[in-house]
Motif scaffolding. Sequence first.
Motif, PDB file in Angstrom:
ATOM      1  N   ALA A  26     -20.857 -12.727  21.769  1.00  0.00           N
ATOM      2  CA  ALA A  26     -20.604 -11.336  21.411  1.00  0.00           C
ATOM      3  C   ALA A  26     -19.501 -11.188  20.363  1.00  0.00           C
ATOM      4  O   ALA A  26     -19.279 -10.117  19.846  1.00  0.00           O
ATOM      5  N   SER A  27     -18.796 -12.276  20.072  1.00  0.00           N
ATOM      6  CA  SER A  27     -17.736 -12.191  19.081  1.00  0.00           C
ATOM      7  C   SER A  27     -18.334 -12.174  17.678  1.00  0.00           C
ATOM      8  O   SER A  27     -18.795 -13.165  17.177  1.00  0.00           O
ATOM      9  N   THR A  28     -18.357 -10.990  17.074  1.00  0.00           N
ATOM     10  CA  THR A  28     -18.994 -10.893  15.769  1.00  0.00           C
ATOM     11  C   THR A  28     -18.062 -10.287  14.731  1.00  0.00           C
ATOM     12  O   THR A  28     -17.502  -9.216  14.940  1.00  0.00           O
ATOM     13  N   CYS A  29     -17.917 -10.980  13.647  1.00  0.00           N
ATOM     14  CA  CYS A  29     -17.096 -10.502  12.545  1.00  0.00           C
ATOM     15  C   CYS A  29     -18.021 -10.130  11.395  1.00  0.00           C
ATOM     16  O   CYS A  29     -19.096 -10.704  11.266  1.00  0.00           O
ATOM     17  N   ASN A  30     -17.598  -9.176  10.597  1.00  0.00           N
ATOM     18  CA  ASN A  30     -18.330  -8.827   9.380  1.00  0.00           C
ATOM     19  C   ASN A  30     -19.767  -8.407   9.630  1.00  0.00           C
ATOM     20  O   ASN A  30     -20.629  -8.649   8.800  1.00  0.00           O
ATOM     21  N   THR A  31     -20.018  -7.808  10.776  1.00  0.00           N
ATOM     22  CA  THR A  31     -21.365  -7.338  11.077  1.00  0.00           C
ATOM     23  C   THR A  31     -21.297  -5.849  11.378  1.00  0.00           C
ATOM     24  O   THR A  31     -20.450  -5.424  12.164  1.00  0.00           O
ATOM     25  N   CYS A  32     -22.181  -5.083  10.760  1.00  0.00           N
ATOM     26  CA  CYS A  32     -22.177  -3.646  11.021  1.00  0.00           C
ATOM     27  C   CYS A  32     -22.554  -3.386  12.470  1.00  0.00           C
ATOM     28  O   CYS A  32     -23.543  -3.909  12.959  1.00  0.00           O
ATOM     29  N   GLN A  33     -21.764  -2.594  13.153  1.00  0.00           N
ATOM     30  CA  GLN A  33     -21.969  -2.326  14.564  1.00  0.00           C
ATOM     31  C   GLN A  33     -22.519  -0.912  14.744  1.00  0.00           C
ATOM     32  O   GLN A  33     -22.599  -0.142  13.807  1.00  0.00           O
ATOM     33  N   ASP A  34     -22.882  -0.596  15.980  1.00  0.00           N
ATOM     34  CA  ASP A  34     -23.418   0.730  16.282  1.00  0.00           C
ATOM     35  C   ASP A  34     -22.434   1.851  15.932  1.00  0.00           C
ATOM     36  O   ASP A  34     -22.833   2.981  15.719  1.00  0.00           O
ATOM     37  N   ASN A  35     -21.148   1.544  15.921  1.00  0.00           N
ATOM     38  CA  ASN A  35     -20.173   2.581  15.568  1.00  0.00           C
ATOM     39  C   ASN A  35     -19.948   2.680  14.057  1.00  0.00           C
ATOM     40  O   ASN A  35     -18.986   3.289  13.596  1.00  0.00           O
ATOM     41  N   ASN A  36     -20.860   2.058  13.279  1.00  0.00           N
ATOM     42  CA  ASN A  36     -20.833   2.173  11.825  1.00  0.00           C
ATOM     43  C   ASN A  36     -19.621   1.601  11.129  1.00  0.00           C
ATOM     44  O   ASN A  36     -19.265   2.033  10.029  1.00  0.00           O
ATOM     45  N   VAL A  37     -18.990   0.633  11.766  1.00  0.00           N
ATOM     46  CA  VAL A  37     -17.962  -0.127  11.058  1.00  0.00           C
ATOM     47  C   VAL A  37     -18.236  -1.607  11.281  1.00  0.00           C
ATOM     48  O   VAL A  37     -18.999  -1.986  12.171  1.00  0.00           O
ATOM     49  N   LYS A  38     -17.632  -2.429  10.465  1.00  0.00           N
ATOM     50  CA  LYS A  38     -17.631  -3.864  10.762  1.00  0.00           C
ATOM     51  C   LYS A  38     -16.199  -4.331  10.870  1.00  0.00           C
ATOM     52  O   LYS A  38     -15.362  -4.004  10.015  1.00  0.00           O
TER      53      LYS A  38
END
Length: 153
Positions: A26-38
């Motif tokens: 679940a550790s994700t960097c630089n990926t667009c998330q559901d909250n619209n930020v990365k």
Amino acid sequence: MQHYQFLRNLCFLLAICGLSGVVLAASTCNTCQDNNVKCLNETHFSFCSSGVDPDQVIGCPDGQVCTAYQRICMPQGAPPSCTEVNCPACDGSSPFVCISRTTFQTCNGKELGEQIIKCKDDTFCSMSSGKYCVDRCVALNLQSTFECDKEAT
Ligand SMILES: *[C@@H]1O[C@H](CO)[C@@H](O)[C@H](O)[C@H]1NC(C)=O
């Protein structure tokens, strides 16, 4: 009957190990998330909305971490979606170092060897075992996390 017990325990173990794998992934960097930020690292993020310049880097307030929740920055203790990973360096004490969950490099004293060596499928780099690569369960029993907890590049 005993056989059945054994199988049940085995399934239980596999389920636990499988679950910890999900959490770790679940550790994700630089990926667009559901909250619209990365999240760029544990404390900084940029927006993923087409109306906002993606080059703008925003920092969370002091003591807060970037999360995948609607409230982007939350106090430490909330799970950060992107954590910096510290991987060991050759310090002369180990014949090799893990450079990701599934790869390692040899050490020549404090110097890193040139080749990147891959663990076999379904095994994970483990310095504390001394065996280079071991099963996920073995690796996570020796140390609570992988010794270099990131994807092989
Ligand atoms: C996180 O990334 C930002 C932007 O790239 C940088 O300014 C900041 O120093 C980084 N924070 C850490 C703890 O590395």
